[in-house]
Design a protein around this motif. Structure first.
Motif, short mmCIF file in Angstrom:
data_model
loop_
_atom_site.label_atom_id
_atom_site.label_comp_id
_atom_site.label_asym_id
_atom_site.label_seq_id
_atom_site.Cartn_x
_atom_site.Cartn_y
_atom_site.Cartn_z
N LEU A 84 -5.69 -8.81 -9.56
CA LEU A 84 -4.82 -8.21 -8.53
C LEU A 84 -3.78 -7.29 -9.18
O LEU A 84 -3.48 -6.21 -8.68
N GLY A 85 -3.27 -7.72 -10.33
CA GLY A 85 -2.29 -6.90 -11.05
C GLY A 85 -2.89 -5.58 -11.49
O GLY A 85 -2.29 -4.51 -11.34
N GLU A 86 -4.13 -5.66 -12.00
CA GLU A 86 -4.80 -4.44 -12.47
C GLU A 86 -5.11 -3.51 -11.28
O GLU A 86 -4.90 -2.30 -11.36
N ALA A 87 -5.57 -4.11 -10.19
CA ALA A 87 -5.87 -3.31 -8.99
C ALA A 87 -4.60 -2.66 -8.46
O ALA A 87 -4.60 -1.51 -8.02
N ALA A 88 -3.49 -3.39 -8.53
CA ALA A 88 -2.20 -2.85 -8.05
C ALA A 88 -1.83 -1.59 -8.85
O ALA A 88 -1.34 -0.61 -8.28
N GLN A 89 -2.10 -1.63 -10.15
CA GLN A 89 -1.78 -0.45 -10.96
C GLN A 89 -2.66 0.73 -10.57
O GLN A 89 -2.22 1.87 -10.51
N LEU A 90 -3.93 0.41 -10.26
CA LEU A 90 -4.86 1.49 -9.91
C LEU A 90 -4.49 2.19 -8.60
O LEU A 90 -4.70 3.38 -8.44
N ILE A 91 -3.93 1.42 -7.65
CA ILE A 91 -3.62 2.05 -6.35
C ILE A 91 -2.16 2.52 -6.26
O ILE A 91 -1.73 3.01 -5.22
N ALA A 92 -1.43 2.36 -7.35
CA ALA A 92 0.01 2.62 -7.30
C ALA A 92 0.36 3.98 -6.68
O ALA A 92 1.34 4.09 -5.95
N ASP A 93 -0.46 5.00 -6.94
CA ASP A 93 -0.11 6.32 -6.42
C ASP A 93 -0.83 6.64 -5.11
O ASP A 93 -0.62 7.70 -4.52
N ALA A 94 -1.71 5.73 -4.67
CA ALA A 94 -2.53 6.03 -3.47
C ALA A 94 -1.79 5.75 -2.18
O ALA A 94 -2.08 6.33 -1.14
N GLY A 95 -0.82 4.84 -2.21
CA GLY A 95 -0.09 4.49 -0.99
C GLY A 95 1.40 4.46 -1.26
O GLY A 95 1.85 4.74 -2.37
N ALA A 96 2.16 4.12 -0.22
CA ALA A 96 3.62 4.05 -0.37
C ALA A 96 4.07 2.61 -0.51
O ALA A 96 5.25 2.34 -0.79
N LEU A 97 3.16 1.68 -0.30
CA LEU A 97 3.52 0.26 -0.27
C LEU A 97 2.25 -0.54 -0.52
O LEU A 97 1.16 -0.13 -0.14
N SER A 137 5.68 -1.33 -9.37
CA SER A 137 7.12 -1.30 -9.13
C SER A 137 7.49 -0.84 -7.71
O SER A 137 8.65 -0.85 -7.33
N GLY A 138 6.49 -0.46 -6.91
CA GLY A 138 6.78 0.03 -5.55
C GLY A 138 7.04 -1.12 -4.58
O GLY A 138 7.04 -2.28 -4.96
N PRO A 139 7.25 -0.77 -3.29
CA PRO A 139 7.50 -1.80 -2.28
C PRO A 139 6.28 -2.74 -2.15
O PRO A 139 5.16 -2.28 -2.01
N LEU A 140 6.57 -4.05 -2.22
CA LEU A 140 5.50 -5.05 -2.22
C LEU A 140 5.71 -6.04 -1.07
O LEU A 140 6.78 -6.65 -0.95
N THR A 141 4.70 -6.15 -0.20
CA THR A 141 4.80 -7.09 0.92
C THR A 141 3.65 -8.11 0.84
O THR A 141 2.63 -7.84 0.22
N ILE A 142 3.88 -9.26 1.47
CA ILE A 142 2.87 -10.33 1.45
C ILE A 142 2.61 -10.72 2.90
O ILE A 142 3.57 -10.86 3.68
N LYS A 143 1.34 -10.91 3.26
CA LYS A 143 1.03 -11.29 4.65
C LYS A 143 0.42 -12.69 4.66
O LYS A 143 -0.58 -12.93 3.98
#
Ligand SMILES: Cc1cc2nc3c(=O)[nH]c(=O)nc-3n(C[C@H](O)[C@H](O)[C@H](O)COP(=O)(O)O)c2cc1C
Length: 327
Positions: A84-97, A137-143
């Motif tokens: 999940l951490g690695e995937a988060a880095q990959l999408i860091a620039d694709a979305g705003a959150l 480092s961007g906005p992080l939410t949990i559902k």
């Protein structure tokens, strides 16, 4: 009631009305439509963190976006903190959150240890949020849901962990995994979560009218409301909630407006997915746009038999120009 705009870390939302992540529904064409009616934030369908890392074609397609829908929230699902951490880095620039799915009740997802299965393992939740937080480092939410089942309601524990590990907001759909989508969402739990954590809380579940959205705000103190099934064929719901919150008249769409939006939705869909998939996927949306109009059930039957896009468009135009609002 006048709701102010909402800040999630660095991200300022212009409206506290949010489109729910919905697998099979909240694709790019759907999000563009919902955004155009004033959603403060739209979420992608859940995206597999494993698929991201393997660079699956299907996964990449889920991440296609359009400038008009920003800010875009990307939802990931998975069970492995490192993946999940690695995937988060990959999408860091694709979305705003970025959002992490800890609520999905679907068997295939649960069997992989992801979605609501995570609620049974607070220690893993802690490691996942901690690891993703360090990677992104961007906005992080949990559902989340309220718990795995009636005997293990633990949303407050999970909420506290999420806040301590650095999540910037939480969404609660207050049903358990075993309830799936049955019964009613227990909104009072959203109020309990709001009192327990100091990060923003979004409420999800059973909003189908602007008045219900206002009620969720006033009964729970939540910071934003999430619109899921209530928005099917009814993007005006988002606009109407915004109107009600701003003490403006709540406007109802006429049949011509419904046809305009249904055809625009179809056009966006065709642009991205082509004719064949548009015929298959848009049938359900067109039936939802037609709900409540005279002759809707006949329209539905005829649509099921239509397998060419030109005919689908012709049938839709004919239906909406001849029908009237059912009394
Ligand atoms: C068809 C469908 C797909 C969904 N997919 C997701 C998903 O991918 N991720 C997620 O967090 N929740 C998902 N949900 C749950 C919704 O986001 C929402 O929390 C739930 O439907 C309750 O809200 P509603 O009553 O407004 O629909 C899904 C719900 C539906 C009906």
């Amino acid at each position: 009631m006048q709701k102010k705009s909402l800040q999630i870390k660095s991200l300022k939302l212009t409206s506290p009305v949010i489109l729910a992540p919905m697998a099979g529904i909240s694709n790019l064409p759907y999000r563009r439509i919902m955004k155009s009616f004033g959603a403060g934030l739209v979420y992608t369908e859940m995206v597999s963190a494993n698929g991201m890392i393997r660079e699956g074609k299907k996964t990449r397609q889920l991440l296609e976006s359009h400038a008009s829908e920003f800010p875009l929230g990307i939802q990931l699902f998975g069970d492995d903190p490192e993946v999940l951490g690695e995937a988060a880095q990959l999408i860091a620039d694709a979305g705003a959150l970025l959002d992490i799915n800890m609520g999905c009740p679907v068997k295939k997802v649960i069997r992989s240890g992801a979605g609501s299965a995570l609620l049974r393992s607070p220690e893993r939740v802690k490691r996942i949020i901690g690891t993703v937080r360090r990677a992104y480092s961007g906005p992080l939410t949990i559902k989340i849901r309220s718990g795995w089942d009636e005997e293990s309601i633990n949303f407050l524990t999970i909420g506290r962990i999420a806040e301590a590990e650095g999540a910037d907001a939480l969404t609660l759909h207050p049903r358990t995994r075993s309830q799936a989508f049955t019964g009613q969402a227990h909104w009072e739990l959203i109020g309990e979560l709001k009192k327990t954590v100091s990060i923003p809380v979004f409420g999800s579940g059973d909003i189908t009218t602007p008045e219900e959205a206002r009620k969720m705000f006033s009964e729970t103190g939540c910071d934003a409301v999430m619109i899921g099934r209530g928005g099917y064929g009814n993007p005006w719901l988002i606009e109407q909630i915004n109107q009600l919150l701003a003490n403006q008249p709540v406007l109802q769409p006429g049949v011509t407006e419904k046809l305009r939006v249904a055809l625009l939705h179809l056009q966006y869909h065709q642009d991205l997915f082509g004719d064949r998939k548009t015929v298959l996927d848009m049938r359900k949306h067109l039936c939802w746009y037609a709900r409540g109009l005279q002759g809707a059930s006949q329209f539905r039957k005829e649509l099921q038999q239509c397998d060419c896009l030109t005919n689908v468009i012709r049938l839709t135009e004919a239906f909406f120009t001849q029908t009237e609002e059912a009394a």
